[in-house]
Write a protein that holds these residues in place. Structure first.
Motif, PDB file in Angstrom:
ATOM      1  N   SER A   1       0.849  -1.192   0.000  1.00  0.00           N
ATOM      2  CA  SER A   1       0.000   0.000   0.000  1.00  0.00           C
ATOM      3  C   SER A   1       0.886   1.243   0.000  1.00  0.00           C
ATOM      4  CB  SER A   1      -0.930   0.017   1.221  1.00  0.00           C
ATOM      5  OG  SER A   1      -0.183   0.023   2.424  1.00  0.00           O
ATOM      6  N   TYR A   2       0.284   2.367  -0.341  1.00  0.00           N
ATOM      7  CA  TYR A   2       1.095   3.574  -0.520  1.00  0.00           C
ATOM      8  C   TYR A   2       0.347   4.872  -0.249  1.00  0.00           C
ATOM      9  CZ  TYR A   2      -1.673   3.835  -4.710  1.00  0.00           C
ATOM     10  OH  TYR A   2      -2.749   3.902  -5.552  1.00  0.00           O
ATOM     11  N   ALA A   3      -0.987   4.845  -0.214  1.00  0.00           N
ATOM     12  CA  ALA A   3      -1.771   6.083  -0.258  1.00  0.00           C
ATOM     13  C   ALA A   3      -1.498   7.002   0.924  1.00  0.00           C
ATOM     14  CB  ALA A   3      -3.264   5.755  -0.326  1.00  0.00           C
ATOM     15  N   ASP A   4      -1.272   6.438   2.112  1.00  0.00           N
ATOM     16  CA  ASP A   4      -1.034   7.299   3.267  1.00  0.00           C
ATOM     17  C   ASP A   4       0.271   8.082   3.105  1.00  0.00           C
ATOM     18  OD1 ASP A   4       0.251   4.857   3.394  1.00  0.00           O
ATOM     19  OD2 ASP A   4       0.091   4.659   5.571  1.00  0.00           O
ATOM     20  N   PHE A   5       1.290   7.461   2.496  1.00  0.00           N
ATOM     21  CA  PHE A   5       2.540   8.177   2.241  1.00  0.00           C
ATOM     22  C   PHE A   5       2.331   9.272   1.197  1.00  0.00           C
ATOM     23  CE2 PHE A   5       4.322   3.775   3.202  1.00  0.00           C
ATOM     24  CZ  PHE A   5       4.586   4.076   4.531  1.00  0.00           C
ATOM     25  N   ALA A   6       1.543   8.959   0.168  1.00  0.00           N
ATOM     26  CA  ALA A   6       1.281   9.952  -0.880  1.00  0.00           C
ATOM     27  C   ALA A   6       0.532  11.150  -0.313  1.00  0.00           C
ATOM     28  CB  ALA A   6       0.489   9.312  -2.017  1.00  0.00           C
ATOM     29  N   ALA A   7      -0.478  10.873   0.506  1.00  0.00           N
ATOM     30  CA  ALA A   7      -1.270  11.958   1.082  1.00  0.00           C
ATOM     31  C   ALA A   7      -0.433  12.850   1.991  1.00  0.00           C
ATOM     32  CB  ALA A   7      -2.453  11.393   1.858  1.00  0.00           C
ATOM     33  N   GLY A   8       0.615  12.280   2.576  1.00  0.00           N
ATOM     34  CA  GLY A   8       1.496  13.056   3.437  1.00  0.00           C
ATOM     35  C   GLY A   8       2.573  13.819   2.684  1.00  0.00           C
ATOM     36  N   GLY A   9       2.526  13.767   1.350  1.00  0.00           N
ATOM     37  CA  GLY A   9       3.498  14.496   0.546  1.00  0.00           C
ATOM     38  C   GLY A   9       4.886  13.898   0.577  1.00  0.00           C
TER      39      GLY A   9
ATOM     40  N   VAL B   1      -6.865   0.864  -2.893  1.00  0.00           N
ATOM     41  CA  VAL B   1      -5.565   1.264  -2.352  1.00  0.00           C
ATOM     42  C   VAL B   1      -5.323   2.759  -2.467  1.00  0.00           C
ATOM     43  CG1 VAL B   1      -4.439  -0.980  -2.639  1.00  0.00           C
ATOM     44  CG2 VAL B   1      -4.514   0.617  -4.558  1.00  0.00           C
ATOM     45  N   GLY B   2      -6.081   3.441  -3.345  1.00  0.00           N
ATOM     46  CA  GLY B   2      -5.918   4.880  -3.466  1.00  0.00           C
ATOM     47  C   GLY B   2      -6.540   5.659  -2.323  1.00  0.00           C
ATOM     48  N   LYS B   3      -7.315   5.004  -1.474  1.00  0.00           N
ATOM     49  CA  LYS B   3      -7.881   5.659  -0.294  1.00  0.00           C
ATOM     50  C   LYS B   3      -6.842   5.632   0.826  1.00  0.00           C
ATOM     51  CE  LYS B   3     -12.169   5.034   0.988  1.00  0.00           C
ATOM     52  NZ  LYS B   3     -12.663   6.407   0.806  1.00  0.00           N
ATOM     53  N   VAL B   4      -6.619   6.783   1.404  1.00  0.00           N
ATOM     54  CA  VAL B   4      -5.608   6.881   2.462  1.00  0.00           C
ATOM     55  C   VAL B   4      -5.944   5.966   3.628  1.00  0.00           C
ATOM     56  CG1 VAL B   4      -4.507   8.480   4.075  1.00  0.00           C
ATOM     57  CG2 VAL B   4      -5.073   9.234   1.765  1.00  0.00           C
ATOM     58  N   SER B   5      -7.219   5.743   3.860  1.00  0.00           N
ATOM     59  CA  SER B   5      -7.649   4.915   4.995  1.00  0.00           C
ATOM     60  C   SER B   5      -7.523   3.430   4.726  1.00  0.00           C
ATOM     61  CB  SER B   5      -9.097   5.246   5.354  1.00  0.00           C
ATOM     62  OG  SER B   5      -9.935   5.135   4.217  1.00  0.00           O
ATOM     63  N   TRP B   6      -7.201   3.020   3.486  1.00  0.00           N
ATOM     64  CA  TRP B   6      -7.239   1.599   3.158  1.00  0.00           C
ATOM     65  C   TRP B   6      -6.313   0.760   4.030  1.00  0.00           C
ATOM     66  CZ3 TRP B   6      -9.573  -2.487   1.976  1.00  0.00           C
ATOM     67  CH2 TRP B   6      -8.902  -3.655   1.622  1.00  0.00           C
ATOM     68  N   ALA B   7      -5.108   1.218   4.299  1.00  0.00           N
ATOM     69  CA  ALA B   7      -4.170   0.404   5.073  1.00  0.00           C
ATOM     70  C   ALA B   7      -4.761   0.015   6.423  1.00  0.00           C
ATOM     71  CB  ALA B   7      -2.849   1.156   5.266  1.00  0.00           C
ATOM     72  N   ARG B   8      -5.397   0.964   7.115  1.00  0.00           N
ATOM     73  CA  ARG B   8      -5.979   0.651   8.425  1.00  0.00           C
ATOM     74  C   ARG B   8      -7.264  -0.146   8.293  1.00  0.00           C
ATOM     75  NH1 ARG B   8      -4.859   5.771  12.509  1.00  0.00           N
ATOM     76  NH2 ARG B   8      -2.604   5.899  12.100  1.00  0.00           N
ATOM     77  N   VAL B   9      -8.049   0.137   7.255  1.00  0.00           N
ATOM     78  CA  VAL B   9      -9.270  -0.639   7.051  1.00  0.00           C
ATOM     79  C   VAL B   9      -8.914  -2.077   6.706  1.00  0.00           C
ATOM     80  CG1 VAL B   9     -11.312  -0.902   5.593  1.00  0.00           C
ATOM     81  CG2 VAL B   9     -10.614   1.372   6.383  1.00  0.00           C
ATOM     82  N   SER B  10      -7.870  -2.280   5.924  1.00  0.00           N
ATOM     83  CA  SER B  10      -7.422  -3.633   5.603  1.00  0.00           C
ATOM     84  C   SER B  10      -7.036  -4.393   6.863  1.00  0.00           C
ATOM     85  CB  SER B  10      -6.235  -3.575   4.638  1.00  0.00           C
ATOM     86  OG  SER B  10      -5.720  -4.862   4.386  1.00  0.00           O
ATOM     87  N   ARG B  11      -6.336  -3.712   7.767  1.00  0.00           N
ATOM     88  CA  ARG B  11      -5.957  -4.373   9.034  1.00  0.00           C
ATOM     89  C   ARG B  11      -7.203  -4.732   9.834  1.00  0.00           C
ATOM     90  NH1 ARG B  11      -1.568  -0.580   8.826  1.00  0.00           N
ATOM     91  NH2 ARG B  11      -2.616   0.906  10.196  1.00  0.00           N
ATOM     92  N   GLU B  12      -8.217  -3.867   9.808  1.00  0.00           N
ATOM     93  CA  GLU B  12      -9.455  -4.149  10.534  1.00  0.00           C
ATOM     94  C   GLU B  12     -10.182  -5.342   9.912  1.00  0.00           C
ATOM     95  OE1 GLU B  12     -12.207  -3.889  13.483  1.00  0.00           O
ATOM     96  OE2 GLU B  12     -10.354  -2.720  13.311  1.00  0.00           O
ATOM     97  N   LEU B  13     -10.193  -5.426   8.599  1.00  0.00           N
ATOM     98  CA  LEU B  13     -10.803  -6.576   7.931  1.00  0.00           C
ATOM     99  C   LEU B  13     -10.072  -7.866   8.300  1.00  0.00           C
ATOM    100  CD1 LEU B  13     -11.396  -4.972   4.422  1.00  0.00           C
ATOM    101  CD2 LEU B  13     -13.190  -5.852   5.921  1.00  0.00           C
TER     102      LEU B  13
END
Length: 419
Positions: free
Chosen positions: A94-102, A372-384
């Motif tokens: 995954s990558y979106a959270d890093f992208a959103a953080g610039g 994966v383009g959603k910044v929240s996906w990494a944490r939602v994936s862990r919850e799933l």
């Protein structure tokens, strides 16, 4: 760790504007392991060979590659970033959270236009955050139904006619059970595979994790109906492995290769494992609620480049080398994965030895990928991974379980927007 390179003439000009470098530069990369070190096919060997070739072409650049287990790579890269020591390049899930953080370079800051254009369009689109591509697809896979032809014949079933809908799936599983098959249908909703297995099922029931606008729909009525059907018709009738919510994918795959599972959803790597074990298997499009599923799960892994070290030109040159047709094809060929570029995809489709992969390739253009383009996906994936398997527990309420995950996903989105 693989190391390559020495001092030399410096970096040649790249398609994205890299200039010459008078000093030797070292790139640090973290990658995931697709092989099994116990069998001597760790991905470390691939990267060792690749960086040796790269250093021969560009002697001014050193590339140090550290390969980590898939269970650890995302977490360890996140820790490195949090500690202020981000790698120059990372290959992970995954990558979106890093992208959103610039924190990331975009694709057009790294790669020439011809290299960008070679990515399969569906995968390039999946690598975007706010319409800008940051995730470079590295390898892909889709899913099909695998079934044991010998066990089908034992149960009096026609091995050339796998089930095409859920009703036939249940009838087939009941015949297998009556014939003494230990696990008629393998259902892994444990932590390893839960987001994937759950998504395959809800897609077959007309649902999904998000709507067309990108909003979470985890507790949508279609998803609730799917899990209620699974509880009643598969788990409730004893047609699956025991405790699906705590069963990992590899455990079910291993049982399939030992001839103990009649049917399961699988990816291309299972073909080699089954063939090596002498299992006579077949594959088919995933069954859906009322017929063959309209789509299947597509999974892509990603390469990203961090800005922290300021090595955009060098990282771009190495990544262009990674995606050269022969280098990319060497990797996917070795690990039975699907190419992410048009050039390597066409080469694989033409290769007689990869005939069995064509059905997986056919599924790729219309596959449904994780959001994966959603910044929240990494944490939602862990919850799933942690919670979705609970929908199949005795006495559980699928609507309640999915509702909790939905609320956490929405809260994560709200927190992200508030940053």
């Amino acid at each position: 760790m693989a190391a390559a390179g020495a001092t030399g003439s410096g970096l040649a000009a790249s398609g994205c504007g890299a200039g010459a470098s008078a000093e030797s530069v070292t790139l640090r990369m973290v990658a995931a392991d697709y092989g099994d070190p116990r069998r001597g096919n760790s991905t470390q060997g691939y990267w060792d060979a690749l960086v040796r070739k790269f250093s021969q072409r560009y002697p001014g650049v050193t590339v140090d590659v550290t390969v980590l287990d898939w269970k650890d790579v995302d977490k360890k890269v996140a820790a490195m970033v949090a500690e202020g020591r981000a790698p120059d390049i990372a290959q992970l899930g995954s990558y979106a959270d890093f992208a959103a953080g610039g924190k990331l370079y975009s694709a057009d800051e790294l790669l020439s236009i011809p290299v960008q254009a070679d990515f399969l369009p569906r995968l390039a689109e999946a690598g975007k955050v706010e319409r800008v591509q940051y995730g470079l697809p590295f390898a892909a896979s889709t899913r099909l139904l695998f079934y044991n032809r010998k066990l089908f014949a034992k149960a009096g079933l026609d091995p050339s006619k796998p089930p095409r809908d859920w009703g036939r799936l249940v009838r087939t599983a009941r015949r297998l059970k009556a014939a003494g098959v230990r696990v008629p249908y393998g259902l892994p909703l444990g932590r390893e595979e839960a987001p994937a297995e759950a998504l395959m099922w809800v897609l077959g029931g007309g649902g999904g994790y998000t709507d067309k606008a990108g909003s979470w729909t985890i507790d949508a009525p279609a998803n609730i109906r799917t899990f209620e059907w699974m509880r009643q018709n598969l788990v409730g009738r004893g047609l699956t492995n025991r405790s699906p919510g705590s069963t990992d994918r590899q455990d079910v795959f291993d049982a399939f290769t030992r001839g103990r599972v009649g049917m399961l959803n699988g990816h291309p790597k299972l073909m080699k494992e089954a063939a090596a074990s002498g299992v006579d298997y077949g594959t088919a499009v995933l069954p859906g609620d009322e017929g063959p599923a309209d789509t299947t799960l597509g999974v892509a892994d990603w390469i990203i480049a961090f800005k922290q070290g300021g090595r955009r030109e060098e990282a771009g040159r190495f990544l262009e080398f990674v995606f050269e047709e022969r280098n990319h094809y060497t990797f996917v060929d070795r690990y039975d994965l699907l190419p992410v570029t048009t050039s390597a995809n066409e080469r694989m489709r033409a290769a007689p030895e990869h005939k069995r992969l064509r059905r997986f390739q056919d599924q790729l253009p219309g596959a449904e990928f994780y959001p994966v383009g959603k910044v929240s996906w990494a944490r939602v994936s862990r919850e799933l991974k942690t919670s979705v398997g609970n929908v199949l527990e005795r006495g559980a309420d699928p609507a309640a379980v999915l509702g909790v995950i939905q609320r956490k996903a929405e809260a994560q989105d709200s927190a992200t927007r508030a940053r």
